[in-house]
Design a protein around this motif. Structure first.
Motif, mmCIF file in Angstrom:
data_model
loop_
_atom_site.group_PDB
_atom_site.id
_atom_site.type_symbol
_atom_site.label_atom_id
_atom_site.label_comp_id
_atom_site.label_asym_id
_atom_site.label_seq_id
_atom_site.Cartn_x
_atom_site.Cartn_y
_atom_site.Cartn_z
ATOM 1 N N PHE A 37 0.812 -1.233 0.000
ATOM 2 C CA PHE A 37 0.000 0.000 0.000
ATOM 3 C C PHE A 37 0.839 1.273 0.000
ATOM 4 O O PHE A 37 0.353 2.330 0.362
ATOM 5 C CB PHE A 37 -0.979 0.014 1.184
ATOM 6 N N GLU A 38 2.095 1.178 -0.401
ATOM 7 C CA GLU A 38 2.948 2.368 -0.404
ATOM 8 C C GLU A 38 2.545 3.360 -1.496
ATOM 9 O O GLU A 38 2.850 4.541 -1.407
ATOM 10 C CB GLU A 38 4.417 1.974 -0.541
ATOM 11 N N GLN A 39 1.854 2.879 -2.539
ATOM 12 C CA GLN A 39 1.316 3.754 -3.588
ATOM 13 C C GLN A 39 -0.198 3.865 -3.470
ATOM 14 O O GLN A 39 -0.923 3.872 -4.456
ATOM 15 C CB GLN A 39 1.683 3.248 -4.991
ATOM 16 N N GLY A 40 -0.689 3.901 -2.249
ATOM 17 C CA GLY A 40 -2.134 4.034 -2.026
ATOM 18 C C GLY A 40 -2.871 2.757 -2.357
ATOM 19 O O GLY A 40 -2.406 1.664 -2.076
ATOM 20 N N LEU A 41 -4.021 2.892 -3.003
ATOM 21 C CA LEU A 41 -4.880 1.743 -3.291
ATOM 22 C C LEU A 41 -4.755 1.267 -4.731
ATOM 23 O O LEU A 41 -5.586 0.493 -5.198
ATOM 24 C CB LEU A 41 -6.330 2.095 -2.964
ATOM 25 N N SER A 42 -3.728 1.688 -5.421
ATOM 26 C CA SER A 42 -3.493 1.266 -6.796
ATOM 27 C C SER A 42 -3.321 -0.252 -6.846
ATOM 28 O O SER A 42 -2.514 -0.823 -6.121
ATOM 29 C CB SER A 42 -2.238 1.948 -7.339
ATOM 30 N N GLY A 43 -4.103 -0.916 -7.696
ATOM 31 C CA GLY A 43 -4.028 -2.369 -7.842
ATOM 32 C C GLY A 43 -4.974 -3.133 -6.942
ATOM 33 O O GLY A 43 -4.913 -4.355 -6.878
ATOM 34 N N TYR A 44 -5.866 -2.435 -6.261
ATOM 35 C CA TYR A 44 -6.801 -3.095 -5.347
ATOM 36 C C TYR A 44 -8.241 -2.876 -5.780
ATOM 37 O O TYR A 44 -8.578 -1.845 -6.372
ATOM 38 C CB TYR A 44 -6.595 -2.601 -3.910
ATOM 39 N N ILE A 45 -9.083 -3.852 -5.482
ATOM 40 C CA ILE A 45 -10.508 -3.793 -5.771
ATOM 41 C C ILE A 45 -11.215 -3.657 -4.433
ATOM 42 O O ILE A 45 -11.038 -4.493 -3.541
ATOM 43 C CB ILE A 45 -10.983 -5.080 -6.482
ATOM 44 N N LEU A 46 -11.998 -2.618 -4.283
ATOM 45 C CA LEU A 46 -12.703 -2.366 -3.028
ATOM 46 C C LEU A 46 -14.197 -2.576 -3.270
ATOM 47 O O LEU A 46 -14.855 -1.754 -3.895
ATOM 48 C CB LEU A 46 -12.411 -0.953 -2.538
ATOM 49 N N THR A 47 -14.696 -3.732 -2.833
ATOM 50 C CA THR A 47 -16.112 -4.048 -2.994
ATOM 51 C C THR A 47 -16.682 -4.438 -1.643
ATOM 52 O O THR A 47 -15.959 -4.874 -0.751
ATOM 53 C CB THR A 47 -16.317 -5.214 -3.978
ATOM 54 N N GLY A 48 -17.963 -4.308 -1.472
ATOM 55 C CA GLY A 48 -18.604 -4.704 -0.222
ATOM 56 C C GLY A 48 -19.042 -3.507 0.588
ATOM 57 O O GLY A 48 -18.929 -2.357 0.171
ATOM 58 N N LEU A 49 -19.532 -3.799 1.785
ATOM 59 C CA LEU A 49 -20.111 -2.774 2.645
ATOM 60 C C LEU A 49 -19.193 -2.359 3.787
ATOM 61 O O LEU A 49 -19.607 -1.636 4.669
ATOM 62 C CB LEU A 49 -21.438 -3.279 3.211
ATOM 63 N N TYR A 50 -17.980 -2.811 3.818
ATOM 64 C CA TYR A 50 -17.052 -2.496 4.891
ATOM 65 C C TYR A 50 -16.448 -1.103 4.706
ATOM 66 O O TYR A 50 -16.510 -0.509 3.640
ATOM 67 C CB TYR A 50 -15.939 -3.541 4.974
ATOM 68 N N ASN A 51 -15.832 -0.612 5.771
ATOM 69 C CA ASN A 51 -15.082 0.649 5.714
ATOM 70 C C ASN A 51 -13.598 0.315 5.625
ATOM 71 O O ASN A 51 -13.148 -0.714 6.133
ATOM 72 C CB ASN A 51 -15.339 1.492 6.965
ATOM 73 N N TYR A 52 -12.844 1.198 5.021
ATOM 74 C CA TYR A 52 -11.405 0.994 4.907
ATOM 75 C C TYR A 52 -10.706 2.342 4.950
ATOM 76 O O TYR A 52 -11.282 3.383 4.610
ATOM 77 C CB TYR A 52 -11.052 0.269 3.602
ATOM 78 N N ALA A 53 -9.453 2.300 5.396
ATOM 79 C CA ALA A 53 -8.643 3.513 5.424
ATOM 80 C C ALA A 53 -7.163 3.137 5.396
ATOM 81 O O ALA A 53 -6.746 2.224 6.112
ATOM 82 C CB ALA A 53 -8.935 4.323 6.684
ATOM 83 N N LEU A 54 -6.402 3.825 4.563
ATOM 84 C CA LEU A 54 -4.952 3.674 4.617
ATOM 85 C C LEU A 54 -4.489 4.293 5.922
ATOM 86 O O LEU A 54 -4.994 5.337 6.337
ATOM 87 C CB LEU A 54 -4.292 4.402 3.457
ATOM 88 N N THR A 55 -3.532 3.651 6.578
ATOM 89 C CA THR A 55 -3.049 4.191 7.843
ATOM 90 C C THR A 55 -1.541 4.044 7.932
ATOM 91 O O THR A 55 -0.976 3.064 7.443
ATOM 92 C CB THR A 55 -3.729 3.498 9.041
#
Length: 191
Positions: A37-55
């Motif tokens: 995750f050093e380049q943010g969310l590049s290359g990831y699929i975010l699906t569903g009802l959950y919450n997420y945050a880079l930290t």
């Protein structure tokens, strides 16, 4: 040198560079460019009802991890997109690092799952479940044949809890996938 020889040399160099960009990376090299995750969310699929945050408050390696909260199912998680990464059926080593959010549970049993969806079916490879705790990151890892037939429609690496009762908030970091070579089973499989 003649101009035609220079043109042919330039063409060969261009061809070799293009060919190298499409070949499978060497064994031991992480095929996932942004596994931590050093380049943010590049290359990831975010699906569903959950919450997420880079930290940057909690990371296994590097500066960042992804904090996942408020899931509604044990399989709901970020998906590391492998659709353009998996090119050759064969033996792969894969791993992901996990840590619980201290608020909810003392531990949970979690694993990493690679899913390959093709026009002929769905193929999976999993790590064993590992005991994930609040105090530190643990690594869920496996080396396994990942074989498929047909054309890949979608492929991804995700994380899941063993049961819904253990569903918890957690940190995920360092998705890793390494190509280890072909197997006899994978020689007949096609992309």
């Amino acid at each position: 040198m003649h101009r035609s020889a220079v043109k042919i040399s330039a063409f060969l160099v261009s061809f070799l560079m293009l060919f190298a960009s499409f070949s499978v990376k060497a064994a031991g090299e992480n095929l996932i460019a942004n596994g931590g995750f050093e380049q943010g969310l590049s290359g990831y699929i975010l699906t569903g009802l959950y919450n997420y945050a880079l930290t940057d408050a909690c990371a296994a390696d590097g500066k960042y991890s992804l904090h996942i909260t408020n899931r509604t199912s044990n399989t709901e998680s970020v998906r590391c997109d492998l659709t353009r990464i998996l090119k050759t059926p064969g033996v792969y080593s894969f791993s992901v690092k996990l840590r619980l959010d201290a608020i909810h549970f003392e531990f949970s049993n979690m694993r990493g799952v690679i899913t390959v969806i093709t026009d002929t079916g769905t193929f999976n490879a999993e790590t064993d479940y590992v005991k994930v705790e609040n105090s530190r990151f643990v690594c869920a890892s496996a080396t396994s044949a990942i074989n498929w037939t047909g054309k890949i429609k979608q492929a991804y690496f995700s994380v899941e809890n063993k049961i819904d009762a253990e569903m918890c908030d957690f940190y995920v970091d360092d998705f890793r996938l390494e190509y280890a070579g072909k197997t006899e089973d994978s020689i007949s499989a096609s992309e």
